[in-house]
Design a protein around this motif. Structure first.
Motif, short mmCIF file in Angstrom:
data_model
loop_
_atom_site.label_atom_id
_atom_site.label_comp_id
_atom_site.label_asym_id
_atom_site.label_seq_id
_atom_site.Cartn_x
_atom_site.Cartn_y
_atom_site.Cartn_z
N GLY A 81 -2.43 5.76 14.27
CA GLY A 81 -2.98 7.00 14.81
C GLY A 81 -1.96 7.96 15.35
N LEU A 82 -0.68 7.75 15.03
CA LEU A 82 0.38 8.62 15.52
C LEU A 82 0.57 9.85 14.63
N ARG A 83 0.17 9.74 13.38
CA ARG A 83 0.30 10.85 12.42
C ARG A 83 -1.04 11.09 11.76
N LYS A 84 -1.34 12.34 11.47
CA LYS A 84 -2.56 12.67 10.74
C LYS A 84 -2.15 13.00 9.30
N PRO A 85 -2.66 12.24 8.32
CA PRO A 85 -2.24 12.47 6.93
C PRO A 85 -2.88 13.73 6.35
N SER A 86 -2.18 14.29 5.36
CA SER A 86 -2.71 15.46 4.66
C SER A 86 -3.80 15.01 3.69
N ALA A 87 -4.51 15.98 3.15
CA ALA A 87 -5.57 15.68 2.18
C ALA A 87 -4.97 14.99 0.95
N GLU A 88 -3.79 15.41 0.54
CA GLU A 88 -3.14 14.82 -0.63
C GLU A 88 -2.80 13.35 -0.39
N LEU A 127 0.83 -1.21 0.00
CA LEU A 127 0.00 0.00 0.00
C LEU A 127 0.87 1.26 0.00
N ALA A 128 1.92 1.24 0.76
CA ALA A 128 2.82 2.40 0.80
C ALA A 128 3.39 2.68 -0.59
N GLU A 129 3.80 1.63 -1.31
CA GLU A 129 4.33 1.80 -2.66
C GLU A 129 3.26 2.34 -3.61
N GLN A 130 2.05 1.77 -3.55
CA GLN A 130 0.98 2.19 -4.45
C GLN A 130 0.55 3.63 -4.18
N ALA A 131 0.56 4.03 -2.92
CA ALA A 131 0.13 5.39 -2.56
C ALA A 131 1.26 6.40 -2.68
N GLY A 132 2.48 5.94 -2.83
CA GLY A 132 3.61 6.86 -2.96
C GLY A 132 4.04 7.48 -1.64
N VAL A 133 3.87 6.75 -0.54
CA VAL A 133 4.32 7.23 0.77
C VAL A 133 5.29 6.21 1.34
N SER A 134 6.01 6.62 2.37
CA SER A 134 6.98 5.69 2.96
C SER A 134 6.26 4.69 3.86
N ASN A 135 6.88 3.53 4.00
CA ASN A 135 6.32 2.46 4.82
C ASN A 135 6.18 2.91 6.28
N PRO A 136 7.22 3.52 6.90
CA PRO A 136 7.09 3.95 8.29
C PRO A 136 5.99 5.02 8.48
N TYR A 137 5.88 5.93 7.51
CA TYR A 137 4.85 6.98 7.60
C TYR A 137 3.45 6.37 7.57
N LEU A 138 3.22 5.40 6.69
CA LEU A 138 1.92 4.73 6.60
C LEU A 138 1.64 3.96 7.90
N SER A 139 2.66 3.34 8.44
CA SER A 139 2.49 2.62 9.70
C SER A 139 2.07 3.57 10.82
N LEU A 166 -4.02 7.49 -0.88
CA LEU A 166 -4.40 6.24 -0.22
C LEU A 166 -5.77 5.76 -0.71
N ALA A 167 -6.71 6.70 -0.87
CA ALA A 167 -8.04 6.34 -1.37
C ALA A 167 -7.93 5.73 -2.77
N SER A 168 -7.11 6.32 -3.60
CA SER A 168 -6.91 5.79 -4.95
C SER A 168 -6.29 4.40 -4.91
N ALA A 169 -5.29 4.22 -4.08
CA ALA A 169 -4.61 2.93 -3.98
C ALA A 169 -5.53 1.85 -3.40
N LEU A 170 -6.44 2.25 -2.50
CA LEU A 170 -7.36 1.30 -1.88
C LEU A 170 -8.67 1.17 -2.65
N ARG A 171 -8.80 1.95 -3.70
CA ARG A 171 -10.00 1.94 -4.55
C ARG A 171 -11.26 2.28 -3.77
N VAL A 172 -11.18 3.33 -2.99
CA VAL A 172 -12.35 3.87 -2.30
C VAL A 172 -12.49 5.33 -2.72
N SER A 173 -13.64 5.89 -2.46
CA SER A 173 -13.87 7.27 -2.85
C SER A 173 -13.06 8.21 -1.96
#
Length: 195
Positions: free
Chosen positions: A45-52, A28-40, A57-64
């Motif tokens: 719940g340790l980090r709040k992701p930006s809208a981008e 998922l980290a590769e598909q979304a273009g984020v680092s593995n530790p950041y996604l973890s 992540l929504a695109s990689a997970l195929r959700v709206s």
């Protein structure tokens, strides 16, 4: 109505989606273009992701994307997003069902918006065509619509009179058509001529 506080944290939502899709954290980290530790950290719940990042992540997970934004508390309950929030918090639905319902709902909304746009364009074209007609032609059309076809003098045409006569007397054969007795007479006459 569900508020962002009522919704599970976005990290848990992402983790559930990832597990349901049977994708590893690394994939998922590769598909979304984020680092593995950041996604973890997001999932825990340790980090709040930006809208981008949420969009990726929504695109990689195929959700709206709006469903993802709702989970993160980035969307208000406007423009039908309350429906998405209701789907997201419904405990009787599986994650796959929630994803499917959200996607179907958004597809319907996009289709309705497209149809409304097409209809507005057609109405604008019709209004433009109506404005281009001369006033006398518009009056003639209104007269025909109100009284039926008329002659130059304004009297009903023969077609209108004939239709009234037919209505009063019952149906009559169409002009040029022949009835069965007339066809027999014509056939007998043709035989006599050949004999």
């Amino acid at each position: 109505m569900a508020t962002p506080k009522d919704l599970p944290d976005v990290g848990g939502f992402i983790r559930d989606l990832r597990r349901n899709a049977k994708i590893s954290l690394r994939q998922l980290a590769e598909q979304a273009g984020v680092s593995n530790p950041y996604l973890s950290q997001i999932e825990r719940g340790l980090r709040k992701p930006s809208a981008e990042v949420l969009q990726q992540l929504a695109s990689a997970l195929r959700v709206s994307t709006p469903a993802m934004y709702l989970r993160a508390g980035l969307l208000d309950d406007k423009e039908g997003h309350g429906v998405l929030a209701a789907i997201a918090v419904d405990a009787d639905l599986t994650m796959a069902q929630k994803q499917s319902l959200s996607q179907i709902y958004e597809t319907f909304r996009r289709e309705n918006a497209r149809l409304a746009e097409t209809q507005a364009e057609a109405e604008a074209d019709q209004a433009e065509k109506s404005a281009d007609q001369p006033a006398s032609q518009a009056a003639d059309l209104a007269n025909v619509a109100a009284t039926g076809p008329t002659t130059v003098g304004g009297t009903p045409t023969e077609a209108v009179l004939e239709s009234v006569a037919v209505t009063e007397a019952g149906t009559a054969p169409a002009p040029g058509s022949t009835t069965i007795p007339q066809k027999k007479k014509a056939a007998e006459a043709a035989e006599e001529e050949t004999s």
